[in-house]
Design an enzyme around this catalytic site. Structure first.
Site, short mmCIF file in Angstrom:
data_model
loop_
_atom_site.label_atom_id
_atom_site.label_comp_id
_atom_site.label_asym_id
_atom_site.label_seq_id
_atom_site.Cartn_x
_atom_site.Cartn_y
_atom_site.Cartn_z
N LYS A 1 1.39 4.39 7.07
CA LYS A 1 2.84 3.64 6.38
C LYS A 1 3.62 4.91 6.02
O LYS A 1 4.99 4.91 5.91
CB LYS A 1 2.10 2.96 5.24
N GLN A 2 3.02 5.54 5.29
CA GLN A 2 3.88 6.90 4.57
C GLN A 2 3.23 8.16 4.25
O GLN A 2 2.04 8.08 4.72
CB GLN A 2 4.25 6.30 3.29
N GLU B 1 -0.87 2.74 2.74
CA GLU B 1 -1.47 1.41 2.43
C GLU B 1 -1.86 1.03 3.69
O GLU B 1 -2.50 -0.33 3.56
CB GLU B 1 -0.52 0.65 1.66
N TRP C 1 3.90 4.20 -9.19
CA TRP C 1 3.75 5.53 -9.03
C TRP C 1 5.43 6.25 -8.79
O TRP C 1 5.38 7.46 -8.81
CB TRP C 1 2.72 6.17 -8.07
N ASP C 2 6.11 5.23 -8.44
CA ASP C 2 7.61 5.94 -7.80
C ASP C 2 8.10 6.50 -8.90
O ASP C 2 8.98 7.25 -8.65
CB ASP C 2 8.30 4.50 -7.35
C1 BGC Z 1 5.13 1.79 -1.05
C2 BGC Z 1 4.27 2.24 -2.36
C3 BGC Z 1 5.33 2.09 -3.38
C4 BGC Z 1 5.87 0.76 -3.60
C5 BGC Z 1 6.80 0.32 -4.51
C6 BGC Z 1 5.41 0.09 -1.26
O1 BGC Z 1 5.73 -0.24 -0.13
O2 BGC Z 1 3.93 1.82 0.00
O3 BGC Z 1 3.97 3.72 -2.12
O4 BGC Z 1 4.94 2.43 -4.67
O5 BGC Z 1 6.29 0.07 -2.32
O6 BGC Z 1 8.10 1.09 -4.23
#
Ligand code: BGC
Length: 810
Positions: free
Chosen positions: A627-628, A506, A367-368
């Site tokens: 995590k984010q 996550e 999704w980035d």
């Molecule tokens: C993040 C995701 C991201 C992925 C790729 C992961 O560490 O939690 O949100 O899409 O890295 O960058």
């Protein structure tokens, strides 16, 4: 490595320079000095050395993946990798019968490496002494041509300081490579290339033909190395070196005089069987090599093209060299990861989260993109089109995936590779405990809605009706249909609910003690579904009747479905407590608090708290720990007014205090295990008017890759999302330039240090020059059909006209 305190002039903000050789830093420098052109990328590794514990010279071609099965923890796991293709760099010299002149095998007298972002040139200068005391001054310049996207070239100059006599030059194409750039993946099978043929041609040509073992992509590399002594070309016939058809090299011997430059110019052409209009990749590569001229002319054409791209992409910042340099580095790598070559060559590839720069996440597309596409949309929107088309082509696969799980519409994979099937690994190694555990991250269905968002934003920014009719509408509607099928109505509370979903955070995979993965009512996903359904309904009204009927017939959408979509946009559930805190998911408030400070004191780096907790035998699921950004994502992708609107439709209250309260609640409980998190926190603290906090976040966003602040992740590839996010904060946050439907709005709030920000943007059919200074804004129409534009600066309406620079007090 440069430091922020370095006295630097404006010119140095166009480059990275390293004044020494540090084996431990090579991996990071290789990623940061990667050269790419959208078609292929080559890490900035030394040309002289093969893959080792220090160096990882890898080349990736956009969209070339291969899948291998490995038995791990008693299970067969399939992994699809963006393939490390044959190394074309291989070039080195030796004096007489001495050792090869490499930084590893010789004494280093001096070493300098520089990345010139303006021209897209990587250079190295070193003085090496071999064990016989012979000293060589070596200079290398390298390009991956932006103007001839199949071409890479090196000019390698050797000057002997104290030796006269024979020198040998070795040049090679090395297909004996594996995907070994990420240590954690070490137990997985990683040899993707099979030899087809290899050989020499003419006095100085070599070629290598390989094929990926499962996806059957034929990759051809043809190369020529010309040698010049005292300005004259030496036509020596090279001796052939061949290793099992996977490695082809040639060695040339010439006599050098002291102080006389011996120049080797190596050019490579790379083609694959995936390329449009190519039937024989090897023939195409050899043909290209025949027609390419000297390094100097390749460099000139490439630099000219770079200059044209920078005219579109550059964002100038005055008053702050570090921000300027780091931001430029971000723009540079995004310009390389996808460029106008993506649409010129019609490359069928998405935007890998870690660029064409390394193997983390196996080159997959996540999704980035949501953090990045605005960059292309507002400068060269055709690049976005190429990336969005990659998604469109995989819509059928997404529809099959939805059907398999009992849903309707298009369910896009969390990690996407060649086919658009789900490529998320099922098992994941925790490097702290050394244990393999299940990976549930594919439950992040929000990725589908991110893609719908990207298509819609592209439309909003470009008004490209043909693209909307041809690709966007069907994608948005199919994804909306999926969203609607995720929502289930409950008579108990008269609301729609989702279940089994994970948000961007996550660390949380399921409710403590639950057997089923995922959550009920992840707020971010639910609101995004509502938004997608609203857009789906809107799009249906925008396209032609014929197109609408075609899509509705194809996707089997009825009027009743449309009515249900509308109902969902009014009754989707979002859990909000009495304080106005939006629950990340239903049940979130019942989780325990975690003393993050205590962990901070115990561990150097607590970003991956999930791994720490799991290694301690605890489950992150139990805690209010993220995590984010998850809930906070809503405030990043939507304007507060849009959220207010969606919430009002759903019957919920929303005001600015909620923005602040939610930020304060979640920021304390987030460990920022993803660089994406910093971007979101930066942007929100900016809109909250917390200048100091926003500035600190911004610095941390800019430092992410250049200083590898996650501790070892950047050597495995750049973080495209954080790079795109930094541009978003600069443009939309600090410069305050944003677009809402028909309005161009500028509400600047420049950081104290900045005296000017300058950029060119395309919006709809206009190209606009924008300069922001602390007290005024200068605007000009640079191109497009419109002779006048309406702009709101700090909410006040102004008309700008073509042909004049309009200065407005801000
Ligand atoms: C993040 C995701 C991201 C992925 C790729 C992961 O560490 O939690 O949100 O899409 O890295 O960058």
């Amino acid at each position: 490595m440069f430091r922020k305190s370095d006295k630097e002039d404006k010119r140095s903000a166009w480059g990275l320079t390293y004044g020494n050789y540090k084996p431990a830093k090579e991996g990071l420098r290789e990623a940061l000095c990667t050269l790419a052109n959208g078609y292929f990328g080559t890490r900035g590794a030394a040309s002289e050395t093969p893959a080792s514990r220090i160096n990882y010279p890898a080349t990736y071609i956009a969209g070339v993946y291969n899948k291998l099965a490995t038995k791990i923890a008693g299970r067969k796991v399939l992994n699809e990798d963006m393939v490390n293709c044959p190394n074309w760099l291989c070039l080195s010299f030796k004096f007489g019968d001495g050792p090869w002149l490499t930084p590893v095998g010789c004494k280093i007298l001096s070493y300098e490496q520089g990345l010139d972002m303006k021209k897209g040139v990587l250079s190295r200068h070193m003085r090496l002494k071999d064990k016989n005391g012979r000293i060589a001054a070596i200079s290398e310049e390298r390009i991956v041509s932006m103007s001839s996207p199949h071409i890479g070239a090196i000019r390698y100059t050797l000057v002997s300081e104290n030796y006269e006599g024979p020198v040998t030059l070795r040049t090679a194409l090395d297909g004996d490579v594996r995907n070994s750039g990420v240590e954690r993946y070490g137990q997985l099978r990683n040899t993707h290339l099979e030899a087809l043929s290899a050989g020499t041609y003419g006095v100085n040509g070599i070629y290598l033909l390989v094929r990926t073992s499962q996806s059957r992509v034929v990759i051809a590399e043809a190369s020529r190395t010309r040698i010049f002594l005292a300005g004259r070309e030496e036509h020596v016939n090279g001796k052939t070196l061949l290793r099992q058809k996977k490695y082809i090299g040639r060695e040339f011997s010439v006599n050098v005089k002291r102080g006389q430059p011996c120049i080797a110019e190596k050019t490579v052409a790379i083609y694959t069987s995936r390329d449009r209009g190519v039937s024989d990749p090897l023939k195409a590569a050899m043909h290209d090599i025949k027609k390419t001229g000297r390094f100097g002319s390749l460099l000139e054409e490439h630099a000219e093209k770079m200059q044209r791209l920078w005219k579109e992409f550059d964002i100038e910042i005055d008053g702050d060299i570090f921000s300027q340099k780091a931001l430029r580095l971000h723009v540079f790598h995004l310009m390389q990861t996808a460029s106008d070559n993506n649409y010129r060559l019609d490359i069928d590839a998405g935007l890998p989260a870690r660029g064409l720069h390394g193997e983390a996440y196996r080159g997959h597309v996540f999704w980035d993109e949501m953090y990045v596409l605005h960059l292309y949309d507002l400068r060269l929107p055709d690049i976005s089109k190429a990336l969005l088309t990659y998604r469109y082509r995989r819509l059928e696969e997404a529809r099959r995936a939805a059907r398999r799980e009992g849903y309707r519409g298009a369910m896009l994979p969390w990690q996407s590779g060649s086919t658009g099937g789900e490529e998320t690994q099922t098992l994941h190694l925790n490097p702290l405990s050394g244990k393999w555990g299940p990976d549930h991250s594919h439950c992040q269905r929000h990725v589908s809605f991110a893609v719908a968002y990207n298509f819609w934003k592209h439309w909003e920014r470009t008004r490209d009706m043909d693209f909307l009719e041809g690709y966007g509408a069907e994608t948005i509607i199919a994804i909306a249909q999926f969203g609607a099928s995720l929502a289930k109505f409950s008579k108990d509370d008269g609301r729609y609910h989702t279940s089994g979903l994970m948000g961007p955070d996550e660390f949380h995979e399921k409710m403590p003690g639950a057997r089923k993965t995922g959550f009920r009512d992840n707020a971010y996903t639910n609101v995004l579904i509502v938004w997608t359904l609203m857009r789906g309904l809107e799009v249906m009204g925008m396209i032609s009747d014929a197109k609408r009927e075609e899509i509705m017939r194809k996707l089997r959408i009825t009027r009743k479905d449309a009515a249900r979509w509308d109902d969902i946009t009014r009754k989707m559930n979002v859990v909000i407590d009495e304080r106005g805190i939006i629950a990340q998911f239903d049940g979130y408030f019942s989780l325990k608090e975690l003393d993050l400070e205590a962990y901070r004191a115990k561990y150097d780096n607590i970003k991956r708290m999930d791994r720490i907790l799991k290694a301690e035998g605890k489950s992150p699921d139990k805690y209010k720990l993220a995590k984010q950004a998850d809930v906070l994502m809503l405030f990043y992708i939507f304007e507060p007014a849009e959220i207010k609107n969606i919430f009002a439709r759903l019957g919920y209250r929303f005001d600015r205090t909620m923005l602040k309260d939610n930020y304060d609640h979640y920021v304390k409980r987030t460990s920022h295990g993803s660089t994406l998190s910093k971007v979101v926190h930066c942007y929100i603290s900016h809109i909250l008017g917390r200048k100091k906090e926003a500035w600190e976040w911004y610095q941390s966003v800019l430092e992410s890759d250049i200083y590898d602040t996650q501790g070892g992740t950047t050597p495995e590839g750049i973080h495209a999302g954080v790079m795109g996010g930094s541009v978003y904060i600069t443009v939309k946050g600090f410069a305050g330039v944003h677009f809402m439907r028909d309005r161009i709005m500028i509400d600047p709030k420049l950081p104290r240090k900045w005296s000017r920000v300058r950029m060119n943007l395309r919006y709809r059919d206009s190209r606009i020059g924008i300069t922001i200074r602390p007290r005024y804004v200068e605007l000009s129409i640079l191109g497009g059909k419109r002779t006048e534009l309406t702009v709101f600066v700090n909410g006040k309406e102004h008309i700008i006209s073509k042909g004049a620079v309009c200065r407005i007090r801000s």
